[in-house]
Design an enzyme around this catalytic site. Structure first.
Site, PDB file in Angstrom:
ATOM      1  N   CYS A  85    -133.636 -91.461  88.456  1.00  0.00           N
ATOM      2  CA  CYS A  85    -134.297 -91.479  89.758  1.00  0.00           C
ATOM      3  C   CYS A  85    -133.281 -91.757  90.871  1.00  0.00           C
ATOM      4  CB  CYS A  85    -135.453 -92.475  89.750  1.00  0.00           C
ATOM      5  SG  CYS A  85    -136.624 -92.224  91.102  1.00  0.00           S
ATOM      6  N   HIS A 144    -138.769 -91.084  84.727  1.00  0.00           N
ATOM      7  CA  HIS A 144    -138.911 -92.450  84.229  1.00  0.00           C
ATOM      8  C   HIS A 144    -139.583 -92.420  82.859  1.00  0.00           C
ATOM      9  CE1 HIS A 144    -137.659 -94.538  87.854  1.00  0.00           C
ATOM     10  NE2 HIS A 144    -138.460 -93.778  88.569  1.00  0.00           N
TER      11      HIS A 144
END
Length: 494
Positions: free
Chosen positions: A331, A435
């Site tokens: 991310c 994630h």
């Protein structure tokens, strides 16, 4: 609404763990249970099937209850940005960024409305709501605008359990002081005291328990021993107390502890691997020579990138990568690995363009629109054809820069969705927006085996279950231990 409220004398008293255990205990007894936390301040978030963000701890509590996470289980999520401001997530959607002074003026009424709506929704679907408070219910300067503790207990008329961490010391004073600061109608709801994280002999504690019950008129319904279960932490303060998973493993992996680190629950599956020594490293410290370096998610990517440059950690990572080291970013960490980050609208602070670490050929722009969704993809790396699930939470848009023809084949997408991540030709530098990637057991082992081959170590079996099955076993074990030491009869009786 049939409900239980769990509050703590302090932060980190163990409310989240106790709530998860009670969710599993009641679910095993046949109750249909929902967890609830009215307002949560956390950087560890989860995305529901409908694309809404909630605190990760409430997702784990939902899994403990055997139900799917829902935005109604955490209607207000505040994600701190490190400058006395937070992003506000209301019923799963980002609705703005506000500083602490203005938050309650702007969001108290909408927040309470969201809480009431969520509780009505949950009460229509579930037999029991297990509510968790936040911090302490006795912060006298905040009680008039507290959206997480006794306001909810009073609204539900919920039997309330007060949890105290005895390992920190001062437990009796914490309990008595907390009760003393509650209003009479609040105090009357407290039906039991739970002494948590106890390391000694119960017989030595008994005189204190007797005194506490006589002093307060409230029974001590549980003395929970210190548990080795690692419940997902809500904020990065936990990382300052966390010791390396193993002093020295066959593989040693470093996670850079960015100042505004988020979603570090991504690495719980790595901590569960017996062969790995995982440690969180401040950017101020020496990098050393680990087997892999991870740049995690962050709530303010540019600010943390500047910290890496200022401390010299950026240069250390670049040198490590140039020497053949394995570096990965998730991310915000993925964005940092690129050539440039731009914030044209000043969403994270001062507008501008900032050089990344230059390890991947991407440029990222921070945008107002937020992506939050679950994903199911197929891997190209480290082994092709593996199914991988996870979720995205990010506000950046990354694009591949134009490469010279000679470098056209130097990078490949990680997955069949080419925008979700990439890896270089050496397979040492990679990044992704996904994630939960390490939750995928076969994929995780395939990547670890690549590191093991570099060390001349024997490969691990890849035909293993995903981390969620390990989590289920841990939740069963947690609930069994807590149930042995906790008497819920007084709060479950009519």
């Amino acid at each position: 609404m049939k409900s239980i409220m769990i509050v703590g004398t302090t932060s980190h008293a163990g409310k989240s763990t106790i709530a998860a255990a009670i969710c599993r205990i009641l679910a095993k007894r046949g109750w249909r249970v929902a967890p609830f936390k009215g307002q949560n301040m956390a950087l560890n978030a989860y995305v529901t099937v409908n694309g809404g963000e909630i605190g990760y701890a409430q997702a784990v509590q939902a899994w403990a209850a055997g139900v799917a996470p829902m935005v109604e289980m955490n209607p207000i999520l505040l994600k701190p940005q490190g400058d006395m401001s937070s992003q506000v997530i209301l019923k799963g959607k980002a609705v703005g960024r506000v500083n602490a002074a203005d938050y309650y003026e702007q969001f108290f009424q909408p927040g309470w409305q969201a809480i009431e709506e969520s509780l009505r929704h949950l009460s229509a679907e579930f037999d029991m709501i297990v509510c968790e408070g936040a911090g302490s219910p006795a912060e006298i300067n905040l009680k008039h605008r507290d959206l997480a503790n006794m306001r909810i207990a009073k609204y539900l008329n919920a039997p309330t359990l007060l949890v105290v961490d005895i390992d920190r010391g001062g437990a009796f004073a914490h309990v008595v002081g907390t009760l003393e600061l509650l209003e009479p109608e609040e105090r009357s709801l407290v039906r039991g005291i739970i002494i948590n994280k106890f390391r000694g002999q119960r017989s030595i504690l008994e005189p204190g328990i007797k005194w506490l019950e006589e002093r307060t008129g409230i029974p001590v319904i549980g003395v929970i021993p210190w548990l080795d279960h690692s419940f997902p932490a809500e904020d990065s303060l936990d990382l300052f107390e966390r010791k390396p998973s193993r002093a020295k493993g066959e593989l040693n992996i470093v996670v850079i502890r960015l100042p505004r680190i988020s979603n570090f629950t991504d690495f719980d599956p790595l901590e569960s691997e017996p062969c790995i020594g995982l440690r969180y490293l401040s950017p101020k410290h020496e990098l050393g020579h680990p087997d892999a370096v991870i740049l995690p998610g962050t709530k303010t990517t540019i600010a943390d990138l500047l910290v890496l440059h200022k401390t010299g950690m950026a240069k250390s990572i670049q040198n490590y990568a140039a020497a053949g080291g394995t570096v990965l970013g998730i991310c915000g960490g993925f964005q940092i690995l690129g050539q440039q980050l731009a914030d044209p609208e000043g969403l994270e602070g001062e507008a501008g363009r900032y050089p990344g670490l230059g390890l991947l050929p991407i440029k990222t722009a921070i945008t107002m629109h937020k992506v939050a969704r679950q994903r199911q993809v197929i891997s190209n790396f480290p082994q092709s054809g593996l199914p991988v699930t996870g979720y995205e939470i990010h506000q950046g848009r990354s694009r591949l820069v134009e490469l010279p023809p000679a470098q056209a084949n130097d990078y490949q997408p990680l997955f069949d969705d080419t925008g979700l991540g990439m890896v270089d030709s050496s397979q040492s530098i990679w990044g992704t927006y996904l994630h939960g990637i390490f939750d995928n057991g076969p994929w995780r082992r395939a990547w670890l085996n690549r590191l093991r081959q570099q060390r001349g170590l024997k490969s691990l079996p890849t035909g293993i279950s995903n981390y969620r099955e390990q989590r289920e076993a841990m939740l069963d074990s947690l609930a069994g231990m807590v149930e042995t030491h906790l008497d819920l009869s007084s709060v479950l009786s009519p």
